[in-house]
Design a protein around this motif. Structure first.
Motif, short mmCIF file in Angstrom:
data_model
loop_
_atom_site.label_atom_id
_atom_site.label_comp_id
_atom_site.label_asym_id
_atom_site.label_seq_id
_atom_site.Cartn_x
_atom_site.Cartn_y
_atom_site.Cartn_z
N GLU B 54 54.93 -24.44 -3.84
CA GLU B 54 55.62 -24.09 -2.80
C GLU B 54 55.48 -22.63 -2.47
O GLU B 54 55.49 -22.11 -1.04
CB GLU B 54 56.92 -24.47 -2.66
CG GLU B 54 57.33 -25.93 -2.62
CD GLU B 54 56.84 -26.26 -3.90
OE1 GLU B 54 56.81 -25.67 -5.26
OE2 GLU B 54 56.74 -27.76 -4.00
N ALA B 55 55.22 -21.70 -3.37
CA ALA B 55 55.40 -20.22 -3.02
C ALA B 55 53.96 -19.61 -2.73
O ALA B 55 53.83 -18.52 -2.53
CB ALA B 55 55.70 -19.69 -4.15
N ILE B 56 52.95 -20.54 -2.86
CA ILE B 56 51.53 -20.02 -2.76
C ILE B 56 50.87 -19.93 -1.13
O ILE B 56 51.28 -20.89 -0.56
CB ILE B 56 50.60 -20.84 -3.64
CG1 ILE B 56 50.91 -20.65 -5.24
CG2 ILE B 56 49.03 -20.20 -3.26
CD1 ILE B 56 50.08 -21.40 -5.84
N GLU B 57 50.44 -18.80 -0.84
CA GLU B 57 49.85 -18.79 0.39
C GLU B 57 48.49 -18.45 0.37
O GLU B 57 47.97 -17.56 -0.57
CB GLU B 57 50.55 -17.58 1.41
CG GLU B 57 51.85 -17.77 1.85
CD GLU B 57 52.02 -18.72 2.98
OE1 GLU B 57 50.93 -19.06 3.67
OE2 GLU B 57 53.15 -19.02 3.44
N PHE B 58 47.39 -19.08 1.12
CA PHE B 58 46.19 -19.01 0.75
C PHE B 58 45.73 -18.02 1.84
O PHE B 58 45.84 -17.93 2.98
CB PHE B 58 45.37 -20.20 0.69
CG PHE B 58 45.64 -21.14 -0.14
CD1 PHE B 58 44.93 -20.76 -1.53
CD2 PHE B 58 46.51 -22.04 -0.12
CE1 PHE B 58 45.51 -21.37 -2.82
CE2 PHE B 58 46.71 -22.76 -1.47
CZ PHE B 58 46.09 -22.47 -2.53
N GLY B 59 44.61 -17.14 1.62
CA GLY B 59 43.79 -16.53 2.48
C GLY B 59 42.36 -16.48 1.91
O GLY B 59 42.20 -16.80 0.58
N GLY B 60 41.31 -15.92 2.48
CA GLY B 60 40.06 -15.64 1.79
C GLY B 60 38.95 -15.37 2.81
O GLY B 60 39.27 -15.15 3.97
N CYS B 61 37.81 -15.37 2.29
CA CYS B 61 36.56 -14.92 3.04
C CYS B 61 35.45 -15.85 2.57
O CYS B 61 35.49 -16.60 1.45
CB CYS B 61 36.31 -13.45 2.95
SG CYS B 61 35.84 -13.27 0.99
N ASP B 62 34.60 -16.05 3.46
CA ASP B 62 33.18 -16.77 3.04
C ASP B 62 32.19 -16.35 4.07
O ASP B 62 32.24 -15.99 5.13
CB ASP B 62 33.67 -18.25 3.42
CG ASP B 62 32.50 -19.13 2.47
OD1 ASP B 62 31.45 -19.11 2.73
OD2 ASP B 62 33.09 -19.88 1.73
N ILE B 63 31.02 -16.09 3.45
CA ILE B 63 29.86 -15.71 4.18
C ILE B 63 29.21 -16.76 5.28
O ILE B 63 28.67 -16.60 6.26
CB ILE B 63 28.63 -15.11 3.34
CG1 ILE B 63 28.26 -16.42 2.27
CG2 ILE B 63 29.04 -14.00 2.50
CD1 ILE B 63 27.00 -16.13 1.49
N ARG B 64 29.75 -18.23 5.02
CA ARG B 64 29.23 -19.20 5.80
C ARG B 64 30.14 -19.21 6.96
O ARG B 64 31.62 -18.85 6.68
CB ARG B 64 29.45 -20.62 5.20
CG ARG B 64 28.34 -20.63 4.17
CD ARG B 64 28.64 -22.17 3.37
NE ARG B 64 29.66 -21.84 2.45
CZ ARG B 64 29.86 -22.99 1.82
NH1 ARG B 64 29.73 -24.17 2.19
NH2 ARG B 64 31.04 -22.90 0.95
N GLU B 65 29.89 -19.76 8.12
CA GLU B 65 30.80 -20.15 8.98
C GLU B 65 30.98 -21.69 8.84
O GLU B 65 30.08 -22.25 8.40
CB GLU B 65 30.37 -19.99 10.53
CG GLU B 65 29.58 -18.62 10.73
CD GLU B 65 29.86 -18.24 12.28
OE1 GLU B 65 30.34 -19.13 12.81
OE2 GLU B 65 29.37 -17.12 12.63
N GLY B 66 32.29 -22.16 9.20
CA GLY B 66 32.38 -23.52 8.91
C GLY B 66 33.76 -23.68 8.93
O GLY B 66 34.53 -22.81 9.31
N SER B 67 34.20 -24.82 8.76
CA SER B 67 35.51 -25.49 8.86
C SER B 67 36.37 -25.85 7.43
O SER B 67 35.43 -26.72 6.86
CB SER B 67 35.46 -26.43 9.94
OG SER B 67 36.60 -27.35 9.76
#
Lengths: 404, 404, 404, 404
Positions: B54-67
């Motif tokens: 419950e305490a986790i929030e995700f963020g991030g990066c990727d070199i691809r575009e995509g969903s």
């Protein structure tokens, strides 16, 4: 000081494991092979003064008639080019060893064994008479070869399981049952174990037969100051099981099913082919997993006899497991080994460590030998690496006390 | 007291492991799945107050575009009926998470990655400029989501190995190389690791890429008081290796050859299909055995890309070994798993244990996490069960100190 | 001209094969899937005007209560992402088909089946009354759906074998036994086969149950002008056997042993888990090899029930063979398939080819369909490629006569 | 009438296939083994008066120095107990055969071969001179042994592929290239094939090397009235492929991927370990599948050298296929064979059938021998059973004409 001489009495002396034990020991004596497969040949055991191959004399019994030389030639053929040619010319030595062999008892050992050996005399001697006869054989072996000590190893074919009754609960009850000649509570393995302990020989049950080391017999060993251990040597599929199953625990992966299918081609296979005798084997093989994992899984072990495999044993295991997000995955393994060549070095290890225990005055069960057995008596730990640690602890801790 | 909020920044956020991590965490939050596969969900970890899903929030990066949604729908399709239907309607949550994603860097990551993503801007910013940009992203994530802490996890495709030069030996040399914009000594993974440590984020390298946690970077982490660990998550074939190879040692059986053949079908496979990038992977996979056994064996690991397998990975391993009397025998295994579903719970474990380490003020390498990695930094122990014991020791011993 | 309408009556209509047949046909009708797995969809069959998916109406019976929709959803879950999402919304169609289902008979079908379905009414009607009831069901189906023809397919769980007596030798004896209500010579499959033939419906026995197409019944079919064929669909392990065993013949290699070990998880598995019913299966599976090879080999087939596998079936076969200079070698294979998805297209093929036979006025056995069966009636040829050639010959040669 | 004497000239006479051919022939001559593995020993060939083992004399060449006896003892060790003990005492015969061996040519055969045999003289003779030398060897063998006919069999290690140029298109071009000493278009195999044909010896290319039977050489054989055939004996994995792949066609199942992984331990393996030479092998192995199936699939074949396997070859093949409703399933097989013992009886078959063709005056390619080769020249049919039918047709149809 005269070097020690240790007698090793093999029950099932013409079988393939015995043949491999004898062949291997001769090969070691003559410097024709190495110690691969013997745990006691590794560094931690170096300072224990374990009995060397040179000090071992073999004797034994078998219900079959037959020639040790033929049995051993059979094994060398299967191993093929890996056996040094010199080994094929050990006949003189083998003749000598055969001189120490006597007829065995198949008392109450199931239809399979009796039907395999039609000529075996059933024997109408009483149990006490048969015990006296076997003790006489041990005594003869000890005197005739001038042995310091004797270890008796059960390498006979698996017997059908004996129903555990009041006879098996304590030593007094057992003595009474023997006096009353209670055939139904006794197998050949009972007679051999009793006689060994009575004679002061250490006793190793390398088979799954439960007629040897039930509670009354262990109590007997404790009283007589004799070390004993069993049951059922862990050589192949179960060895892999006890190494692999903890992996799933270490990853919190849930095992759903573990199906094992064994095929093998030697006499063991022929005996197991008989359903009644197979029951003993499947019990010790099957119990391992649920005890390892601590929860019940769908698991079955099949053993089929496939003559063309000769001394080879092949096992296919299918492990179905559940991972994250309930995804099902699998691990399969295929084990292809020579059963008696996997067993033989373990037997030599057990003999050497039993002699050490005798020397140290240890009596009753030897739980530090758990890693050698599918169903180690008095031990709940089935994980290979924990069992191995138990052995290493024994080796290390006792080193000082051995010096005293 | 306000409950803790932990940010998890995924490098390679659109990849299959990231998708499985996010899907699994959402499923846990909504009570739609269990914790199978997470070691930190077992009893010994209960009193450590590890961060809950419950305490986790995700963020991030990727070199691809995509969903992210498409990537996650792909995974649910593969797992099939094992995914609860409700999970398929998490789109609203996924859209929210996608809002935390930013374009990634493929700086100097080899032709394979660049050719897979033709539209990726190479970027002509200097190394220092790129580091500043990435640090900005971390800061924005932390502030925007009101996070107490952030763990950065490298789940990107494998990079080609970087040649270790004087730049990588200590932190001063590294700083100088960054100042001099020494492109050839830097990969995208270098930029992310440096930025994470500079920002006070714990950093986990779940990939074999060697551009992240070289000596200079570990020194940097120690100075900054940030815990880090790698390399290369141990999910499948190597996991089995590290559980099985010690079995042969426990039996004094000599391994002659260990041949492994892996086939897999996801993007990782496509990238590895490029020989240059495969080199990194084979290095970490291959080293395990000789280090496990302590002697050199003939061993090779092949990895081939087989698109029809999608997210499945299949490994066939053939282990040839020598036993008593030099007999040759073999053990084969076939592993069939969903790579990202094996990796995801380990990533969650690592995130939770990295947060614990941050809370405890531990800096530099986390050797107690060795069991999670194919090539654990700072640890020579490759046997799974010994590595597991290291983790258990950490958990147990530190429990009192955590209470203080 | 009004397009033809063909009724397909499924015995065991709620089982997994029936579900796959119905799901597949609906998917074909709606253009949601292709014809992979259907031999009749290949080029040589193009000019035969076989019945299209659109022309097929389903009816059937089952001894279980249950929902077709649930059964089909179970299958789509297992296949996972390979099922187009649209397919999951075919409920309206399925409700319509369920309207054509009636309760089935488990008459004399063994303890396994009756214990699986505790609520099944045993029925105290006489055999003749039960036949009349079943014929009534076929008539109702035909009229209610305005069908031109009906093919009855036995997809029920395996029955225990019926002992072949004088009742089964010719049609007059059979009629007499039915009149005398000789329960012990009759299984549910007997009642269905008799009723189908009496009603002029082609009959396909896709199961190993021997209660349907014994000599008397085949004679009955010949008299009534109805085509019939069986036994036991060749879907997996036996398919591979019939493709591989001839290879050894083509190389003059001698097969020593062929051990097969099957594990499966659906209802079929649960029924086979009962030893009595397994006997039927092992008989048809086992006979194939010795007939293929022309000499006796050591061969055994085991089938175990492993619930976690659901609709998957996994077979491990170990083939031991002898080559030049008596060297022993081996071939192993591991088959992993969805049993009902392998069976379903074959059922559709058989339905279409049975309809063709009816149209052409062919009566009695259809030996050209041998390639579909483990134990093809009236055919000694077990080699897959020779059986396939028989089918191709039928297709080619009859083409002209079909034009007349 | 004097019985026929047939000379068999083995290129690569000290290799393991040659050793197995010679050992097997001696064993057959002395009644010490049977004909398992020889197709020509089966019933349909009985009336063809094929040359018996007794009529065969061996000669040959090898670039290695070494002893035939050692090579043969190596094989008998590996096969182990399956070799009759008598066989081990054939040294006198072997010494006789060794007297017929001459040094071979490794001309232009790649670095692998040359580096394996460092002492091999490269030879600065012109191509025409070398051809003259080889023809001289054939003539000497024929005269010295009073042979009626000679068959030359290429059993040498695989050469790197030769680029097909204008030299290889027709015989006139080839002659010109030989005159011009065009080294780059010629391999050792070219010299041997040319010399054999020129000398009127039938020529069999049991290797994948493409330097022997290119179009110009086949044209040369037709002109000279000499039968020839190749390429690359079909002994193991590819044999299974050509038996199994049609199964999928017979069921309209779509193969998605077919991955093969071979490991082997003899000299062939060491040579193939060299990438350049492996190329030839992978070409002939890989082409089979797409030609068999008629559509492109994802397929790769890997061959790795694993010394501990000695003469054993193990192949793991993973076949991924698509069935009804697009469900993905798989078939895996594991082949464990002694490569040279699989090859040897095929070589004897080919020698016997080549002699028959010579006797019948057949010239050029022998397409009826397609079933023996991975890449049968002049034949598009790769399905094993169709190839076998071609051989049976040849045997049957020609029987009358042979009588005339």
């Amino acid at each position: 000081m005269k070097p020690k001489k240790l007698g090793v009495w093999l029950i099932g002396a013409l079988g393939s494991v015995s043949s491999a034990v004898i062949l291997g020991t001769l090969a070691l004596k003559h410097g024709l092979t190495g110690t691969t497969g013997m745990i006691t040949a590794t560094e931690p055991f170096e300072k224990l003064d374990l009995v060397p191959a040179e000090a071992i004399e073999f004797g034994g019994c078998d219900i079959r008639e037959g020639s040790l030389r033929e049995s051993i030639h059979g094994i060398t053929q299967e191993i093929g080019g890996n056996i040094p040619a010199d080994l094929r010319d050990l006949d003189a030595h083998l003749v000598g060893i055969e001189g120490n062999f006597v007829p065995g008892s198949a008392r109450n050992c199931g239809d399979a064994i009796e039907c395999l050996m039609p000529g075996v005399p059933r024997g109408d001697a009483s149990l006490r008479e048969e015990i006296a006869r076997v003790i006489g054989q041990f005594d003869w072996f000890r005197k005739n070869k001038a042995l310091d000590d004797v270890v008796v190893v059960n390498l006979a074919s698996t017997e059908p399981p004996v129903g555990i009754t009041s006879c098996h609960k304590n030593i007094d009850a057992l003595e009474k049952c023997l006096d009353e000649n209670r055939e139904d509570s006794v197998r050949a393995s009972t007679i051999y174990a009793y006689s060994a302990i009575e004679s002061g020989c250490a006793y190793i049950n390398f088979t799954p037969s439960n007629g040897a080391l039930f509670p009354a017999m262990i109590q007997f060993a404790e009283r007589k100051g004799v070390p004993v251990m069993g049951n059922d040597g862990k050589t192949g599929e179960t060895l892999v099981k006890s190494a692999l199953a903890p992996m799933f625990q270490c990853r919190n992966l849930e095992i759903l099913s573990w199906e094992g299918f064994n095929i093998l081609g030697n006499l063991d296979g022929r005996v197991l082919n008989c359903l009644e005798n197979k029951e003993s084997k499947l019990k010790t093989k099957d119990g391992v997993l649920s005890q390892l994992l601590g929860y019940d899984i769908h698991s079955r072990v099949e053993i089929n006899y496939v003559p063309s495999l000769s001394n080879q044993k092949i096992a296919w295991d299918f492990i179905h497991f559940r991972g994250f997000l309930d995804a099902k995955m699998s691990l399969q393994f295929i084990w292809q080994g020579f059963d008696s060549l996997l067993a033989a070095p373990l037997v030599l290890d057990l003999v050497r460590l039993a002699e050490l225990a005798m020397r140290r005055g240890e009596a009753g069960l030897m739980p530090h030998l758990a890693c050698y057995f599918k169903a180690p008596l008095g031990v709940n730990e089935h994980r290979l690496y924990e069992q191995y640690r138990m052995l290493m602890n024994y080796v290390t801790e006792r080193r000082p006390s051995a010096v005293q």
